[in-house]
Design an enzyme around this catalytic site. Structure first.
Site, PDB file in Angstrom:
ATOM      1  CG  PHE A   1      29.358  26.516 -15.281  1.00 23.34           C
ATOM      2  CD1 PHE A   1      29.996  25.418 -14.718  1.00 23.34           C
ATOM      3  CD2 PHE A   1      28.878  26.397 -16.590  1.00 23.34           C
ATOM      4  CE1 PHE A   1      30.148  24.224 -15.419  1.00 23.34           C
ATOM      5  CE2 PHE A   1      29.026  25.207 -17.299  1.00 23.34           C
ATOM      6  CZ  PHE A   1      29.667  24.119 -16.711  1.00 23.34           C
TER       7      PHE A   1
ATOM      8  CB  ILE B   1      25.916  21.998  -9.385  1.00 15.99           C
ATOM      9  CG1 ILE B   1      25.154  23.280  -9.715  1.00 15.99           C
ATOM     10  CG2 ILE B   1      25.104  21.130  -8.424  1.00 15.99           C
ATOM     11  CD1 ILE B   1      23.879  23.045 -10.503  1.00 15.99           C
ATOM     12  CD  GLN B   2      29.217  19.333 -12.468  1.00 13.58           C
ATOM     13  OE1 GLN B   2      28.840  20.440 -12.117  1.00 13.58           O
ATOM     14  NE2 GLN B   2      29.176  18.940 -13.729  1.00 13.58           N
TER      15      GLN B   2
ATOM     16  CB  THR C   1      -3.202  -3.317   0.111  1.00 14.76           C
ATOM     17  OG1 THR C   1      -4.361  -2.897  -0.587  1.00 14.76           O
ATOM     18  CG2 THR C   1      -2.393  -4.297  -0.720  1.00 14.76           C
ATOM     19  CG  ASP C   2      -8.884  -1.424   3.577  1.00 14.99           C
ATOM     20  OD1 ASP C   2      -8.730  -0.221   3.297  1.00 14.99           O
ATOM     21  OD2 ASP C   2      -9.671  -1.839   4.456  1.00 14.99           O
TER      22      ASP C   2
ATOM     23  CE  LYS D   1      -4.553   0.673   0.762  1.00 11.12           C
ATOM     24  NZ  LYS D   1      -5.560  -0.025  -0.069  1.00 11.12           N
TER      25      LYS D   1
ATOM     26  CG  ASN E   1      22.042  24.404 -13.284  1.00 15.21           C
ATOM     27  OD1 ASN E   1      21.572  25.383 -12.715  1.00 15.21           O
ATOM     28  ND2 ASN E   1      23.062  24.488 -14.118  1.00 15.21           N
TER      29      ASN E   1
HETATM   30  O1  LIG Z   1      27.234  23.733 -12.267  1.00 17.29           O
HETATM   31  C1  LIG Z   1      27.092  23.447 -13.478  1.00 17.29           C
HETATM   32  N1  LIG Z   1      27.616  22.290 -13.952  1.00 17.29           N
HETATM   33  C2  LIG Z   1      27.507  21.913 -15.266  1.00 17.29           C
HETATM   34  O2  LIG Z   1      27.994  20.823 -15.670  1.00 17.29           O
HETATM   35  C3  LIG Z   1      26.807  22.788 -16.117  1.00 17.29           C
HETATM   36  N2  LIG Z   1      26.502  22.746 -17.459  1.00 17.29           N
HETATM   37  C4  LIG Z   1      25.796  23.868 -17.749  1.00 17.29           C
HETATM   38  O3  LIG Z   1      25.333  24.147 -18.893  1.00 17.29           O
HETATM   39  N3  LIG Z   1      25.648  24.643 -16.620  1.00 17.29           N
HETATM   40  C5  LIG Z   1      26.271  23.992 -15.603  1.00 17.29           C
HETATM   41  N4  LIG Z   1      26.417  24.291 -14.279  1.00 17.29           N
END
Ligand SMILES: O=c1[nH]c(=O)c2[nH]c(=O)[nH]c2[nH]1
Length: 332
Positions: free
Chosen positions: A183, A248-249, A73-74, A14, A275
């Site tokens: 970036f 961001i990585q 499941t009830d 459920k 992103n």
């Molecule tokens: O932090 C980012 N990583 C990426 O790999 C990426 N690629 C992108 O177009 N923008 C960003 N920004």
């Protein structure tokens, strides 16, 4: 997803079992430098649960329509709701473990259980008291922000039921940093239209998951070792605040490092990020910083990353503190 011993997928259960328990036991946790979170009154201990079971003996319910050992499941839904009233603990993980243990005790033919719980957050509200504002304790505001979650898989083995896998999580965290993210330096070729950005308004969606080294710590709340999702959330925004990130990585790697450093009881942390960098309409004014932005258009980029304690031990020199003294690419 639950499988039988021969690898065949067989389960039923459920979903969306909404469980609003009031006045659960209050939670108190250790503090960490990045968070003011010290616990939860648990006046509202609310969850959305997904519960599924498996057993070799259930095969005939699929192949022959034999319902003689099928728990409806009830009934599962009722079982969860009734047991929520008997739960004496204070964590999501503990609640999932309690329901699973009781279900195994009640239905001897069930050999595997997968249970997931998403906490439904309700925030305390302040009201005017005799000495200024104070928590109402009665009125709460439903939050649609990030929330804690957990998932446990149990198997019945000859020596009893065992927790065989788990993860804990914080999902739907959405953070914006208005300045201090860049970036640039990525591959520039005939497919590239994205300009370099040296200061972008970085909006990210984040899911963070973690596992304990000692699997029992995930379920049987030894609160000395419990990792609350709220402290994970606070670590994430601290790192975001402190570091001038080139991507961001890199940001999620730094968050992962700090989480594993703060919580030695964890074996692994994993990220899913998205992103959502705001689209610039009016460039920020160099003096007032005032700018205008709008939602980005799809498609959206995403990242996935996991870091284990082994990775960390092999990589001591990149640990957070030494990184900080190395000048945090980020320091404003
Ligand atoms: O932090 C980012 N990583 C990426 O790999 C990426 N690629 C992108 O177009 N923008 C960003 N920004």
């Amino acid at each position: 997803m639950l499988n039988l011993a021969n690898g065949r997928t067989l389960y039923y259960g459920k979903g969306d079992v909404l469980t609003y328990r009031t006045y659960a036991k209050p939670l108190t946790v250790n503090s960490i430098p990045e968070s003011s979170f010290r616990g939860d009154s648990n006046v509202i201990f609310a969850h959305n649960l997904t519960f599924s079971v498996s057993s070799e003996q259930l095969l005939s319910s699929f192949t022959e329509g034999d319902n003689s050992i099928v728990v409806a499941t009830d009934s599962m839904k009722n079982f969860i709701l009734r047991h929520a009233g008997q739960f004496n603990g204070s964590t999501t993980e503990g609640f999932l473990a309690f329901v699973s243990r009781r279900f195994f005790e009640t239905y001897a033919h069930i050999t595997a259980i997968e249970i997931r719980g998403d906490r439904i957050p309700f925030q305390s509200l302040q009201v005017r008291g005799e000495e200024g504002f104070e928590d109402s304790g009665l009125v709460y505001r439903r939050s649609h922000n990030d929330h804690a979650s957990a998932s446990l898989v149990y198997k019945r083995e000859s020596q009893g039921t065992q927790l065989v896998s788990h993860w804990c999580g914080l999902t739907d965290l959405q953070l914006i940093k208005v300045s201090g993210s860049s970036f640039f330096g990525f591959i520039r070729d005939e497919y590239t239209t994205l300009p370099d950005s040296y200061d972008r308004p970085l909006f990210i969606f984040l899911n963070i998951y973690w596992c304990y080294t000692n699997i029992e710590d995930a379920a049987e709340a030894d609160l000395e070792r419990y990792v609350p999702a709220e402290q994970i959330r606070d670590i994430a925004h601290h790192v975001f605040h402190e570091y001038k990130t080139p991507s961001i990585q890199y940001l999620i790697y730094q968050i992962a490092l700090l989480i594993l450093t703060r919580f030695p009881q964890l074996s692994e942390v994993r990220f899913e990020s998205n992103n959502r960098t705001w689209e610039t309409v009016v460039e920020p004014d160099p003096v007032t910083h005032a700018g205008v932005f709008t939602e980005p258009r799809p498609p959206f980029g995403f990242q996935g990353f996991s870091l284990t304690r082994e990775d960390l031990d092999h990589n001591e020199e990149t640990a957070v503190d030494s990184n900080a003294s190395a000048g945090k690419i980020n320091q404003p």
